[in-house]
Design a protein around this motif. Structure first.
Motif, PDB file in Angstrom:
ATOM      1  N   VAL A   1       0.838  -1.205   0.000  1.00 58.32           N
ATOM      2  CA  VAL A   1       0.000   0.000   0.000  1.00 58.32           C
ATOM      3  C   VAL A   1       0.869   1.250   0.000  1.00 58.32           C
ATOM      4  O   VAL A   1       0.570   2.238  -0.682  1.00 58.32           O
ATOM      5  CB  VAL A   1      -0.945  -0.011   1.216  1.00 58.32           C
ATOM      6  CG1 VAL A   1      -1.669   1.333   1.347  1.00 58.32           C
ATOM      7  CG2 VAL A   1      -1.960  -1.136   1.105  1.00 58.32           C
ATOM      8  N   SER A   2       1.953   1.215   0.753  1.00 58.50           N
ATOM      9  CA  SER A   2       2.852   2.367   0.832  1.00 58.50           C
ATOM     10  C   SER A   2       3.416   2.727  -0.542  1.00 58.50           C
ATOM     11  O   SER A   2       3.529   3.915  -0.889  1.00 58.50           O
ATOM     12  CB  SER A   2       3.987   2.070   1.812  1.00 58.50           C
ATOM     13  OG  SER A   2       4.923   3.122   1.846  1.00 58.50           O
TER      14      SER A   2
ATOM     15  N   ARG B   1      -9.442   3.973  -2.103  1.00 61.30           N
ATOM     16  CA  ARG B   1      -9.304   2.520  -2.212  1.00 61.30           C
ATOM     17  C   ARG B   1      -8.154   2.017  -1.337  1.00 61.30           C
ATOM     18  O   ARG B   1      -8.246   0.967  -0.696  1.00 61.30           O
ATOM     19  CB  ARG B   1      -9.071   2.112  -3.666  1.00 61.30           C
ATOM     20  CG  ARG B   1     -10.289   2.270  -4.566  1.00 61.30           C
ATOM     21  CD  ARG B   1      -9.973   1.833  -5.978  1.00 61.30           C
ATOM     22  NE  ARG B   1     -11.113   2.048  -6.877  1.00 61.30           N
ATOM     23  CZ  ARG B   1     -11.080   1.790  -8.183  1.00 61.30           C
ATOM     24  NH1 ARG B   1      -9.955   1.319  -8.735  1.00 61.30           N
ATOM     25  NH2 ARG B   1     -12.138   2.000  -8.936  1.00 61.30           N
ATOM     26  N   GLN B   2      -7.060   2.779  -1.327  1.00 62.90           N
ATOM     27  CA  GLN B   2      -5.929   2.405  -0.478  1.00 62.90           C
ATOM     28  C   GLN B   2      -6.295   2.516   1.004  1.00 62.90           C
ATOM     29  O   GLN B   2      -5.844   1.715   1.829  1.00 62.90           O
ATOM     30  CB  GLN B   2      -4.713   3.281  -0.791  1.00 62.90           C
ATOM     31  CG  GLN B   2      -4.222   3.193  -2.222  1.00 62.90           C
ATOM     32  CD  GLN B   2      -3.913   1.777  -2.649  1.00 62.90           C
ATOM     33  OE1 GLN B   2      -3.309   1.003  -1.914  1.00 62.90           O
ATOM     34  NE2 GLN B   2      -4.337   1.425  -3.866  1.00 62.90           N
TER      35      GLN B   2
ATOM     36  N   VAL C   1      -2.564   9.025   3.406  1.00 69.41           N
ATOM     37  CA  VAL C   1      -3.712   9.008   2.489  1.00 69.41           C
ATOM     38  C   VAL C   1      -4.667  10.146   2.816  1.00 69.41           C
ATOM     39  O   VAL C   1      -5.138  10.869   1.923  1.00 69.41           O
ATOM     40  CB  VAL C   1      -4.446   7.654   2.565  1.00 69.41           C
ATOM     41  CG1 VAL C   1      -5.755   7.707   1.791  1.00 69.41           C
ATOM     42  CG2 VAL C   1      -3.559   6.533   2.033  1.00 69.41           C
TER      43      VAL C   1
ATOM     44  N   GLN D   1       0.563   5.245   7.242  1.00 67.56           N
ATOM     45  CA  GLN D   1       0.087   5.272   5.861  1.00 67.56           C
ATOM     46  C   GLN D   1      -1.327   5.833   5.777  1.00 67.56           C
ATOM     47  O   GLN D   1      -1.673   6.531   4.811  1.00 67.56           O
ATOM     48  CB  GLN D   1       0.137   3.858   5.261  1.00 67.56           C
ATOM     49  CG  GLN D   1       1.527   3.279   5.159  1.00 67.56           C
ATOM     50  CD  GLN D   1       2.494   4.187   4.412  1.00 67.56           C
ATOM     51  OE1 GLN D   1       2.147   4.789   3.392  1.00 67.56           O
ATOM     52  NE2 GLN D   1       3.710   4.278   4.925  1.00 67.56           N
TER      53      GLN D   1
ATOM     54  N   GLU E   1       1.992   2.178  -3.457  1.00 67.62           N
ATOM     55  CA  GLU E   1       0.912   2.781  -4.246  1.00 67.62           C
ATOM     56  C   GLU E   1       0.656   4.221  -3.811  1.00 67.62           C
ATOM     57  O   GLU E   1       0.422   5.100  -4.639  1.00 67.62           O
ATOM     58  CB  GLU E   1      -0.367   1.949  -4.094  1.00 67.62           C
ATOM     59  CG  GLU E   1      -0.312   0.590  -4.758  1.00 67.62           C
ATOM     60  CD  GLU E   1      -0.100   0.706  -6.265  1.00 67.62           C
ATOM     61  OE1 GLU E   1      -0.682   1.607  -6.884  1.00 67.62           O
ATOM     62  OE2 GLU E   1       0.672  -0.100  -6.812  1.00 67.62           O
ATOM     63  N   VAL E   2       0.705   4.454  -2.501  1.00 66.03           N
ATOM     64  CA  VAL E   2       0.486   5.812  -1.987  1.00 66.03           C
ATOM     65  C   VAL E   2       1.600   6.743  -2.463  1.00 66.03           C
ATOM     66  O   VAL E   2       1.360   7.921  -2.762  1.00 66.03           O
ATOM     67  CB  VAL E   2       0.388   5.802  -0.450  1.00 66.03           C
ATOM     68  CG1 VAL E   2       0.315   7.232   0.100  1.00 66.03           C
ATOM     69  CG2 VAL E   2      -0.836   5.012   0.000  1.00 66.03           C
TER      70      VAL E   2
ATOM     71  N   LYS F   1      -8.147  -0.586   1.917  1.00 69.05           N
ATOM     72  CA  LYS F   1      -7.213  -1.702   2.084  1.00 69.05           C
ATOM     73  C   LYS F   1      -6.554  -1.665   3.461  1.00 69.05           C
ATOM     74  O   LYS F   1      -6.435  -2.687   4.147  1.00 69.05           O
ATOM     75  CB  LYS F   1      -6.133  -1.663   0.999  1.00 69.05           C
ATOM     76  CG  LYS F   1      -6.603  -2.079  -0.383  1.00 69.05           C
ATOM     77  CD  LYS F   1      -5.425  -2.077  -1.349  1.00 69.05           C
ATOM     78  CE  LYS F   1      -5.865  -2.481  -2.749  1.00 69.05           C
ATOM     79  NZ  LYS F   1      -4.724  -2.472  -3.701  1.00 69.05           N
TER      80      LYS F   1
END
Length: 248
Positions: A144-145, A182-183, A207, A203, A147-148, A186
C-alpha cells in the motif's frame, strides 16, 4: 523442611543431626538446597549423563553437585529448548529444578529422558501464528505504501499545475481521490498488532493528507478559467502570374 534423598524419602543423616535444610537463591532466581561450606573440599567431579530426547541422544558433562535446573541450561544449547520448556525424567520421576543430581542418585553415564513441556508447544505454536500474521500485515502495508507514493507524486504534480494558474480536468482530481480512498479501505481491512499498527496508522495519515489537499485543489481549480489557445493565421498575397511570349 527436610532434604530428600535419591529414593524421595527423608535424609536420615540430617534427621540424626537434628538440622533443618537451608535454601539459597542461585543466579537466575533458582531456589536450591544450601550445602554446608567446606573450605578444604576438593572441586566436585564431573559426570557424563545420557539424555534421550525423542529419537535424539545426547551426552552432557556436568558437575555432580549441579542441580537439574543447571543441567537444563546446558541442554538448551543441544536441543534449542529453553529451560522452562524442558521436563527431565530420572528413574521414572520428573525432577524439579532445585534438586541436586547427586542427592537423586545420578552417577556417571546415568540415563535421563527429556520431554518438551506440552504447554510450551502450544505457546510456541501461538507465537508462530502471531509472527506470521504480523509479517503478512507488514507486507500488505508495504505494498500500500508503494501505491500511496505513486499517488502522492500525482497530487504534487496537480498542485504545482494549479498553483501556476493552469486549470486541470476535474476528472483527474476526482479519479485520484477515488484511488486514494481505495488504499484507505485496504489499510482499514488489515488486522495489525505491535509495530505493524504504527506503520498502518502512518500510511492512513498519508492518504488522509493527500485527500485533504485534493479537496482544496478542487475548489481552487474550479475558480480558474480554462486556457483557450488560438492560432494566428498569416494571409499571403496570391502568387503573380507570368505572361509567356510565343515565337514563330
Amino acid at each position: 523442611m527436610r532434604r530428600t534423598g535419591s529414593d524421595g524419602g527423608p535424609a536420615a543423616e540430617l534427621e540424626e543431626a537434628g538440622r533443618e535444610v537451608e535454601w539459597e537463591m542461585r543466579p537466575g532466581g533458582m531456589l536450591v538446597q544450601k550445602r554446608p561450606a567446606d573450605p578444604g573440599a576438593a572441586a566436585a567431579p564431573e559426570v557424563r549423563v545420557r539424555i534421550s530426547y525423542g529419537p535424539a541422544r545426547y551426552e552432557v558433562s556436568v558437575s555432580s553437585l549441579a542441580t537439574f535446573g543447571e543441567l537444563k541450561k546446558l541442554l538448551t544449547a543441544e536441543t534449542g529448548l529453553q529451560p522452562g520448556e524442558q521436563r527431565l525424567m530420572y528413574r521414572g520421576k520428573e525432577r524439579r529444578d532445585g534438586e541436586y543430581l547427586d542427592l537423586c542418585g545420578v552417577k556417571n553415564l546415568s540415563k535421563m529422558v527429556l520431554v518438551q513441556d506440552p504447554t510450551s508447544l502450544e505457546r510456541r505454536y501461538v507465537e508462530m501464528r502471531r509472527n506470521a500474521r504480523i509479517h503478512s500485515a507488514q507486507r500488505t502495508i508495504s505494498d500500500v505504501s508503494l501505491e500511496v507514493d505513486k499517488l502522492a507524486d500525482q497530487v504534487t504534480a496537480i498542485e504545482k499545475s494549479i498553483s501556476n494558474g493552469n486549470k486541470v480536468a476535474e476528472v483527474q482530481i476526482t479519479t485520484l481521490i477515488e484511488l486514494l480512498m481505495r488504499q484507505a479501505v485496504k489499510l482499514d481491512c488489515i488486522p495489525t498488532e505491535g509495530d505493524a499498527s504504527s506503520q498502518k496508522n502512518l500510511q492512513a495519515k498519508r492518504v488522509q493528507k493527500c485527500v485533504e489537499i485534493l479537496d482544496v485543489l478542487k475548489i481552487s481549480n474550479a475558480r480558474l478559467n480554462p486556457v483557450v489557445i488560438t492560432t494566428k493565421w498569416e494571409i499571403f498575397d496570391p502568387p503573380t502570374t507570368t505572361r509567356w511570349e510565343f515565337f514563330d
